[in-house]
Write a protein that holds these residues in place. Structure first.
Motif, PDB file in Angstrom:
ATOM      1  N   LYS A 192      18.180  45.321  35.943  1.00  0.00           N
ATOM      2  CA  LYS A 192      19.044  43.918  35.075  1.00  0.00           C
ATOM      3  C   LYS A 192      18.074  43.878  33.851  1.00  0.00           C
ATOM      4  CE  LYS A 192      21.422  39.713  35.124  1.00  0.00           C
ATOM      5  NZ  LYS A 192      21.032  38.360  35.625  1.00  0.00           N
ATOM      6  N   GLU A 193      16.877  43.678  33.879  1.00  0.00           N
ATOM      7  CA  GLU A 193      15.847  43.787  32.300  1.00  0.00           C
ATOM      8  C   GLU A 193      15.699  44.540  31.952  1.00  0.00           C
ATOM      9  OE1 GLU A 193      11.415  42.731  32.783  1.00  0.00           O
ATOM     10  OE2 GLU A 193      12.739  41.535  33.927  1.00  0.00           O
ATOM     11  N   ALA A 194      15.985  45.750  32.227  1.00  0.00           N
ATOM     12  CA  ALA A 194      15.892  46.352  31.436  1.00  0.00           C
ATOM     13  C   ALA A 194      16.967  47.313  31.036  1.00  0.00           C
ATOM     14  CB  ALA A 194      16.189  48.197  32.548  1.00  0.00           C
ATOM     15  N   GLU A 195      18.339  46.982  31.487  1.00  0.00           N
ATOM     16  CA  GLU A 195      20.085  47.020  30.512  1.00  0.00           C
ATOM     17  C   GLU A 195      19.504  46.134  29.271  1.00  0.00           C
ATOM     18  OE1 GLU A 195      21.974  49.008  34.738  1.00  0.00           O
ATOM     19  OE2 GLU A 195      22.511  46.498  33.978  1.00  0.00           O
ATOM     20  N   THR A 196      19.100  44.723  29.784  1.00  0.00           N
ATOM     21  CA  THR A 196      19.160  44.288  28.712  1.00  0.00           C
ATOM     22  C   THR A 196      18.437  43.632  27.308  1.00  0.00           C
ATOM     23  OG1 THR A 196      18.931  42.348  30.588  1.00  0.00           O
ATOM     24  CG2 THR A 196      19.108  42.069  28.302  1.00  0.00           C
ATOM     25  N   SER A 197      16.984  44.962  27.975  1.00  0.00           N
ATOM     26  CA  SER A 197      16.518  45.166  26.707  1.00  0.00           C
ATOM     27  C   SER A 197      16.880  46.164  25.556  1.00  0.00           C
ATOM     28  CB  SER A 197      14.674  45.219  26.955  1.00  0.00           C
ATOM     29  OG  SER A 197      14.765  46.529  27.132  1.00  0.00           O
ATOM     30  N   ASN A 198      17.603  46.908  26.549  1.00  0.00           N
ATOM     31  CA  ASN A 198      18.080  48.163  25.770  1.00  0.00           C
ATOM     32  C   ASN A 198      19.483  47.422  25.339  1.00  0.00           C
ATOM     33  OD1 ASN A 198      18.503  51.126  25.624  1.00  0.00           O
ATOM     34  ND2 ASN A 198      20.132  51.197  27.030  1.00  0.00           N
ATOM     35  N   GLU A 199      19.935  46.565  25.828  1.00  0.00           N
ATOM     36  CA  GLU A 199      21.333  45.961  24.974  1.00  0.00           C
ATOM     37  C   GLU A 199      20.859  45.729  23.862  1.00  0.00           C
ATOM     38  OE1 GLU A 199      23.410  43.987  27.629  1.00  0.00           O
ATOM     39  OE2 GLU A 199      23.654  45.457  28.775  1.00  0.00           O
ATOM     40  N   LEU A 200      19.895  44.324  24.027  1.00  0.00           N
ATOM     41  CA  LEU A 200      19.147  43.887  22.620  1.00  0.00           C
ATOM     42  C   LEU A 200      18.881  44.771  21.533  1.00  0.00           C
ATOM     43  CD1 LEU A 200      17.181  40.855  23.811  1.00  0.00           C
ATOM     44  CD2 LEU A 200      18.587  40.819  22.535  1.00  0.00           C
ATOM     45  N   LYS A 201      18.189  45.715  22.125  1.00  0.00           N
ATOM     46  CA  LYS A 201      17.468  47.258  21.193  1.00  0.00           C
ATOM     47  C   LYS A 201      18.420  47.538  20.520  1.00  0.00           C
ATOM     48  CE  LYS A 201      15.947  51.385  22.100  1.00  0.00           C
ATOM     49  NZ  LYS A 201      15.311  52.086  22.341  1.00  0.00           N
ATOM     50  N   ALA A 232      21.704  46.306  19.781  1.00  0.00           N
ATOM     51  CA  ALA A 232      22.067  45.206  18.544  1.00  0.00           C
ATOM     52  C   ALA A 232      21.103  44.588  17.841  1.00  0.00           C
ATOM     53  CB  ALA A 232      22.715  44.416  19.646  1.00  0.00           C
ATOM     54  N   PHE A 233      19.929  45.390  17.874  1.00  0.00           N
ATOM     55  CA  PHE A 233      19.043  44.869  17.005  1.00  0.00           C
ATOM     56  C   PHE A 233      19.433  46.410  15.980  1.00  0.00           C
ATOM     57  CE2 PHE A 233      14.671  46.374  15.245  1.00  0.00           C
ATOM     58  CZ  PHE A 233      14.838  45.041  14.172  1.00  0.00           C
ATOM     59  N   LEU A 234      19.800  47.775  16.592  1.00  0.00           N
ATOM     60  CA  LEU A 234      19.234  48.771  15.441  1.00  0.00           C
ATOM     61  C   LEU A 234      20.369  48.636  14.862  1.00  0.00           C
ATOM     62  CD1 LEU A 234      18.360  52.182  17.628  1.00  0.00           C
ATOM     63  CD2 LEU A 234      16.770  50.413  15.638  1.00  0.00           C
ATOM     64  N   ALA A 235      21.674  48.300  15.712  1.00  0.00           N
ATOM     65  CA  ALA A 235      22.972  48.081  14.595  1.00  0.00           C
ATOM     66  C   ALA A 235      23.627  46.874  13.780  1.00  0.00           C
ATOM     67  CB  ALA A 235      24.309  47.902  15.441  1.00  0.00           C
ATOM     68  N   ASN A 236      22.286  46.189  13.881  1.00  0.00           N
ATOM     69  CA  ASN A 236      22.358  44.797  13.271  1.00  0.00           C
ATOM     70  C   ASN A 236      21.816  45.339  12.157  1.00  0.00           C
ATOM     71  OD1 ASN A 236      22.425  42.281  12.569  1.00  0.00           O
ATOM     72  ND2 ASN A 236      20.717  41.205  14.007  1.00  0.00           N
ATOM     73  N   ILE A 243      16.598  37.896  19.265  1.00  0.00           N
ATOM     74  CA  ILE A 243      18.160  37.192  20.056  1.00  0.00           C
ATOM     75  C   ILE A 243      19.046  36.721  19.156  1.00  0.00           C
ATOM     76  CG2 ILE A 243      18.405  34.873  21.626  1.00  0.00           C
ATOM     77  CD1 ILE A 243      16.902  37.773  22.999  1.00  0.00           C
ATOM     78  N   GLN A 244      20.029  36.176  18.546  1.00  0.00           N
ATOM     79  CA  GLN A 244      21.011  35.575  18.261  1.00  0.00           C
ATOM     80  C   GLN A 244      22.725  34.983  19.163  1.00  0.00           C
ATOM     81  OE1 GLN A 244      21.565  39.628  14.657  1.00  0.00           O
ATOM     82  NE2 GLN A 244      21.325  37.411  14.187  1.00  0.00           N
ATOM     83  N   GLY A 245      23.229  34.244  18.318  1.00  0.00           N
ATOM     84  CA  GLY A 245      23.842  33.685  19.255  1.00  0.00           C
ATOM     85  C   GLY A 245      25.084  34.725  19.520  1.00  0.00           C
ATOM     86  N   ASP A 246      24.881  35.396  18.106  1.00  0.00           N
ATOM     87  CA  ASP A 246      26.159  36.796  18.017  1.00  0.00           C
ATOM     88  C   ASP A 246      26.011  37.836  17.818  1.00  0.00           C
ATOM     89  OD1 ASP A 246      28.712  37.890  17.691  1.00  0.00           O
ATOM     90  OD2 ASP A 246      29.736  36.606  16.486  1.00  0.00           O
ATOM     91  N   ASN A 247      25.452  38.802  18.809  1.00  0.00           N
ATOM     92  CA  ASN A 247      25.294  40.338  18.449  1.00  0.00           C
ATOM     93  C   ASN A 247      26.606  40.743  18.119  1.00  0.00           C
ATOM     94  OD1 ASN A 247      22.664  40.340  18.329  1.00  0.00           O
ATOM     95  ND2 ASN A 247      22.614  40.173  20.746  1.00  0.00           N
ATOM     96  N   ARG A 303      25.227  36.816   8.768  1.00  0.00           N
ATOM     97  CA  ARG A 303      23.854  37.509   8.535  1.00  0.00           C
ATOM     98  C   ARG A 303      22.752  36.726   9.303  1.00  0.00           C
ATOM     99  NH1 ARG A 303      23.896  39.903   3.249  1.00  0.00           N
ATOM    100  NH2 ARG A 303      22.787  41.498   4.375  1.00  0.00           N
ATOM    101  N   GLY A 304      21.526  37.669   9.229  1.00  0.00           N
ATOM    102  CA  GLY A 304      20.110  37.322  10.492  1.00  0.00           C
ATOM    103  C   GLY A 304      19.519  38.761  10.814  1.00  0.00           C
ATOM    104  N   SER A 305      18.859  38.782  11.345  1.00  0.00           N
ATOM    105  CA  SER A 305      17.455  39.647  12.616  1.00  0.00           C
ATOM    106  C   SER A 305      17.606  39.156  13.549  1.00  0.00           C
ATOM    107  CB  SER A 305      16.499  39.895  11.978  1.00  0.00           C
ATOM    108  OG  SER A 305      15.687  38.737  11.554  1.00  0.00           O
ATOM    109  N   GLY A 306      17.698  37.961  13.567  1.00  0.00           N
ATOM    110  CA  GLY A 306      16.832  37.381  15.373  1.00  0.00           C
ATOM    111  C   GLY A 306      15.635  36.785  15.127  1.00  0.00           C
TER     112      GLY A 306
END
Ligand code: ADP
Length: 594
Positions: free
Chosen positions: A215-224, A226-230, A401-405, A412-415
């Motif tokens: 779960k942790e790996a999936e979350t960090s992958n999702e975060l990554k 989302a971060f790249l897209a953002n 971490i952003q409220g809306d990814n 706008r913002g980077s989290g």
């Protein structure tokens, strides 16, 4: 005589038959035990599929032993707590037992001492008989009177305990009290079964760990992702603006007003990009322990007022219907403090701009007050905006971490803003937290040590800071850099301080210069270089010049270059883009001491 012999032979025959029956019975019981254990082993192959693991274990023990009370407790290593998960064999007596105990027996928790834990570890998977009955089994948690009363009520005969343990980990205990004349006939069978249970517990534990890790790996992958897209969005938007407006500027028909307007828009898009880059660099510096706290004397009231004025005009500019107010309770003379002004400003700017960004209308109030018997300043930034959901509040100070990814998000913002605030405050001896509710808004709080100084001391601050004028006349610095613009930047900084500058475009040239007759006093070494990389060049130089001062300057903060540079005896490590104050301090430390 014949008769007597016959009787003797018959008796011998009977003896043989009896022993055969005994052996057969033993054989059958042995067979039954094997079937029992092979069935439970099959069930334990996938313990998570058993609807209630504790109930399964308890029922099986009852099935083996017969008339008895079985209590199963689970063990929580984090809190050292045993909690009762299963009791059977005392139906109809529960109320009376609760009456004697003064509480319900199920779901009881008991914190165990280190000694008890060690004792339990020693009894792992072995059936142990408590000679002193329930009093001994309760390990000091029941008085002798209560223990005896319970033993009598339930008609307990013998009391046993066994611990579920595997690979040094404790998972729980089973306590067994036989009733009436019942005794434990096959302790080995119980021990074999409990051993199976321990393996199953261990397996359950490993499965849970694997699930969490996945779960942790999936979350960090999702975060990554989302971060790249953002990031891509955050970089492309101002970039588009800059490129589009630059091509418009080429139009010779443009009026001077339009020309000026476009130039202003380009500058503001450039600033947006720079802010983003600064955020990424700040976070990288925090992670690489490269943040320098530059304390200075400044007046906190002046800073708050300045920010209030700035944001009042910003609100007019962006046309938001928000009432902004600031609180500066300390008198002017008490508002002089010794802290890192740039970072305090950055923290306040992050919090106030978030409040303005997320609130559509309403009030924003910010300021500070004295806290913890005047030892701390407690800052607040309060808004009547949309508030933050509890699940987001728990993780909001983490990176990215952003409220809306979502790609359709409004803001706008980077989290990174809050993670930077937290990183800075950790280094400045402060704390940050928030209170928020989706129906009335958010308040971010942070604390800083209140180190009071006086106005007169503030004059000295310039000389303490690194940007004061230096004179490095007579010193030679070798810049090893393959990027011409970066080289020019460092050269101009050094030449302003009268240093003589040498230049090498790759590692090989750097080695040649350092080992030649015109030896520099300091080398500023980039790492990623053509032909020979910086680390290899340092290795070569160190062979003959072990004491030559070398400072590594690199844009790569994410791998272990710093560690390797330290191992090679480098005197400093500077991250690009270069922080001028830090750069001057680091170079000054070497050139002013040679
Ligand atoms: P960014 O603002 O770049 O998204 P931050 O780290 O500053 O990153 O904030 C993280 C998240 O916290 C934001 O995306 C937003 O969901 C939430 N947040 C921060 N401040 C506020 C606020 N004052 N009101 C509502 N939500 C906020």
């Amino acid at each position: 005589m014949d008769q007597a012999k016959k009787i003797q032979e018959l008796e011998l025959e009977i003896q043989k038959l009896k022993s055969k029956i005994r052996i057969d019975r033993k054989e059958r019981s042995f067979q039954e035990q094997l079937v029992f254990l092979s069935n439970t082993a099959l069930d334990f192959l996938s313990p998570s599929e058993l609807p209630d693991f504790f109930e399964y274990v308890g029922n099986k023990l009852l099935e083996m032993i017969g008339n008895s009370v079985v209590i199963i407790s689970s063990f929580e290593p984090g809190t050292n707590e045993l909690s009762v998960q299963y009791i059977d064999g005392i139906e109809g007596l529960m109320d009376k037992i609760a009456g004697i105990l003064g509480r319900k027996p199920l779901q009881q928790t008991l914190t165990i001492s280190k000694e008890t834990r060690e004792k339990m570890q020693g009894l792992a998977n072995k059936l142990y008989r408590f000679e002193d009955g329930l009093f001994e089994a309760a390990d000091g948690t029941l008085s002798r009177t209560i223990s005896t009363a319970l033993e009598r009520l339930v008609k307990m005969n013998e009391i046993y305990g066994i611990v579920f343990e595997r690979n040094g980990q404790l998972f729980g205990t089973a306590t067994i009290a036989t009733i009436g004349k019942t005794r434990i006939e096959d302790p080995q069978l119980i021990e074999a079964f409990i051993f199976q249970c321990s393996i199953a517990f261990h397996r359950q534990h490993l499965e849970a760990e694997l699930r969490d890790a996945k779960k942790e790996a999936e979350t960090s992958n999702e975060l990554k992702t989302a971060f790249l897209a953002n990031m891509s969005h955050e970089i492309r938007t101002p970039m588009n603006g800059i490129l589009g407006l630059t091509s418009l500027l080429a139009d010779i028909e443009l009026s001077p007003e339009k020309h000026k307007e476009y130039l202003n828009l380009i500058t503001s898009s450039g600033n947006v990009l720079l802010n983003l880059l600064d955020g990424i660099m700040d976070i990288s510096r925090i992670e690489a322990n490269q943040v320098i706290i530059n304390k200075d004397n400044f007046n906190i009231n002046h800073l708050i007022k300045e920010l209030n004025d700035y944001y009042l005009s910003e609100l007019v500019l962006i046309g938001k219907n928000i009432k902004l107010s600031a609180e500066t309770p300390l008198e002017e003379k008490d508002a002089w403090i010794f802290s890192d002004q740039v970072k305090v400003r950055q923290i306040l700017v992050n919090l106030i701009s978030n409040a303005i960004k997320f609130a559509r209308k309403g009030d924003i109030n910010f300021g500070y007050k004295l806290h913890k018997k005047n030892k701390e300043l407690l800052f607040h930034v309060n808004d009547t905006g949309p508030g933050i959901k509890p699940e987001l509040q728990e993780i909001i100070f983490g990176q990215f971490i952003q409220g809306d990814n979502s790609s359709t998000r409004q803001y706008r913002g980077s989290g990174l803003g809050l993670a930077i605030c937290k990183g800075f405050l950790d280094l400045m001896g402060g704390k940050i937290w928030l209170e928020s509710d989706v129906s009335y808004g958010s308040t971010f709080y942070f604390t800083l040590p209140y180190e009071k100084t006086s106005d007169s001391l503030s004059r000295t601050s310039d000389s303490a800071s690194g940007i004061r004028k230096r004179n490095w006349e007579g010193s030679t610095v070798l810049i090893v850099e393959d990027d011409y613009i970066n080289y020019k930047l460092l050269e101009s900084i050094l030449k302003r301080s009268n240093a003589r500058v040498l230049f090498a475009v790759n590692g090989k040239e750097a080695v040649r210069i350092c080992l030649g007759s015109d030896e520099p006093d300091l080398v500023l070494m980039d790492i990623q270089l053509p032909e020979m990389n910086g680390l290899e060049a340092i290795r070569q130089i160190r062979k003959t010049k072990p004491d030559l001062p070398i400072i590594v300057q690199t844009a790569n903060v994410l791998n272990d270059e710093k560690k390797r540079a330290e191992e090679l005896g480098c005197q400093g490590f500077i991250i690009k883009p270069v922080n001028l104050t830090y750069f001057m301090d680091e170079v000054g430390k070497i050139l002013e001491n040679v």
